[in-house]
Design an enzyme around this catalytic site. Sequence first.
Site, PDB file in Angstrom:
ATOM      1  N   CYS A   1     -16.787   6.351  19.452  1.00 18.74           N
ATOM      2  CA  CYS A   1     -17.413   5.624  18.344  1.00 18.74           C
ATOM      3  C   CYS A   1     -17.674   6.552  17.147  1.00 18.74           C
ATOM      4  O   CYS A   1     -16.733   6.941  16.483  1.00 18.74           O
ATOM      5  CB  CYS A   1     -18.662   4.909  18.840  1.00 18.74           C
ATOM      6  SG  CYS A   1     -19.072   3.490  17.811  1.00 18.74           S
TER       7      CYS A   1
ATOM      8  N   HIS B   1     -17.708   2.580  23.952  1.00 17.77           N
ATOM      9  CA  HIS B   1     -18.662   3.486  24.611  1.00 17.77           C
ATOM     10  C   HIS B   1     -18.552   3.461  26.132  1.00 17.77           C
ATOM     11  O   HIS B   1     -19.405   2.849  26.789  1.00 17.77           O
ATOM     12  CB  HIS B   1     -20.089   3.063  24.252  1.00 17.77           C
ATOM     13  CG  HIS B   1     -20.459   3.283  22.829  1.00 17.77           C
ATOM     14  ND1 HIS B   1     -20.957   4.469  22.367  1.00 17.77           N
ATOM     15  CD2 HIS B   1     -20.406   2.449  21.771  1.00 17.77           C
ATOM     16  CE1 HIS B   1     -21.212   4.373  21.080  1.00 17.77           C
ATOM     17  NE2 HIS B   1     -20.887   3.157  20.684  1.00 17.77           N
TER      18      HIS B   1
ATOM     19  N   GLU C   1     -19.523   5.596  28.069  1.00 19.68           N
ATOM     20  CA  GLU C   1     -20.749   6.231  28.596  1.00 19.68           C
ATOM     21  C   GLU C   1     -21.873   5.224  28.804  1.00 19.68           C
ATOM     22  O   GLU C   1     -22.878   5.539  29.445  1.00 19.68           O
ATOM     23  CB  GLU C   1     -21.200   7.373  27.665  1.00 19.68           C
ATOM     24  CG  GLU C   1     -21.831   6.971  26.343  1.00 19.68           C
ATOM     25  CD  GLU C   1     -20.821   6.590  25.259  1.00 19.68           C
ATOM     26  OE1 GLU C   1     -19.642   6.350  25.569  1.00 19.68           O
ATOM     27  OE2 GLU C   1     -21.246   6.502  24.084  1.00 19.68           O
TER      28      GLU C   1
HETATM   29  N1  GLN Z   1     -21.419   2.872  12.865  1.00 17.52           N
HETATM   30  C1  GLN Z   1     -21.552   4.248  13.301  1.00 17.52           C
HETATM   31  C2  GLN Z   1     -20.877   5.190  12.308  1.00 17.52           C
HETATM   32  O1  GLN Z   1     -20.186   4.751  11.441  1.00 17.52           O
HETATM   33  C3  GLN Z   1     -20.957   4.447  14.674  1.00 17.52           C
HETATM   34  C4  GLN Z   1     -21.747   3.638  15.687  1.00 17.52           C
HETATM   35  C5  GLN Z   1     -21.727   4.180  17.066  1.00 17.52           C
HETATM   36  O2  GLN Z   1     -21.416   5.350  17.321  1.00 17.52           O
HETATM   37  N2  GLN Z   1     -22.143   3.356  17.988  1.00 17.52           N
HETATM   38  O3  GLN Z   1     -21.068   6.354  12.391  1.00 17.52           O
END
Ligand code: GLN
Length: 194
Positions: free
Chosen positions: A77, A171, A173
């Site tokens: 992410c 994710h 995790e």
């Molecule tokens: N929206 C976040 C970003 O742009 C990422 C979100 C996340 O890691 N769950 O950094």
Amino acid sequence: MKIGVLALQGDFREHRISLEKLGADVTEVRLPQQLQDLSGLILPGGESTTIGKLLIAYELMDAVRVFGQTKAVWGTCAGAILMAKSVGANQPLLELMDITVQRNAFGRQIDSFEINLPVPFLTPPEPDYHLTFIRGPIISEVYGNAQPLLSLPDGRIIAAQQGKLLATSFHPELTDDLRFHSYFLELAKSASVN
Ligand code: GLN
């Protein structure tokens, strides 16, 4: 095998728990010298702008770039955003992978969702994997040495790989399913042989 989890911001503890369930020796990385002896590094979910600024403040930006030349690195992410060469905005990135990402690509109404999908490259390939998206990015371009690894049914790319470098929009995790972490440990194992 020693694996680091970047522990500046975000859900690094969840990665640590998943890795430890698989028997890895986990180091929380906050200093450049903590990268020594690691076979791989995970960049957690969180807020990519914040983590990028902290990478600079903790003098880890160049150190992680060098680490990623020879070792396995996986960004989930926000971590996937940091792996990208470009995000179409001005924010510090590691620029390790030949991918472009679009942040918060799923819009505000459905910025968090979950979906079960088949992920045939995992071991074992069954059952479907439960993918969790929390304001996740889309991998909008994959070029050069990077390869798309997984897409949503509508074709949008949510995982890419470049040798031992891995980026996922979701994710693993946050689930009890350890197959993505196992996949990464296999990458780290092959990287440490080289
Ligand atoms: N929206 C976040 C970003 O742009 C990422 C979100 C996340 O890691 N769950 O950094």
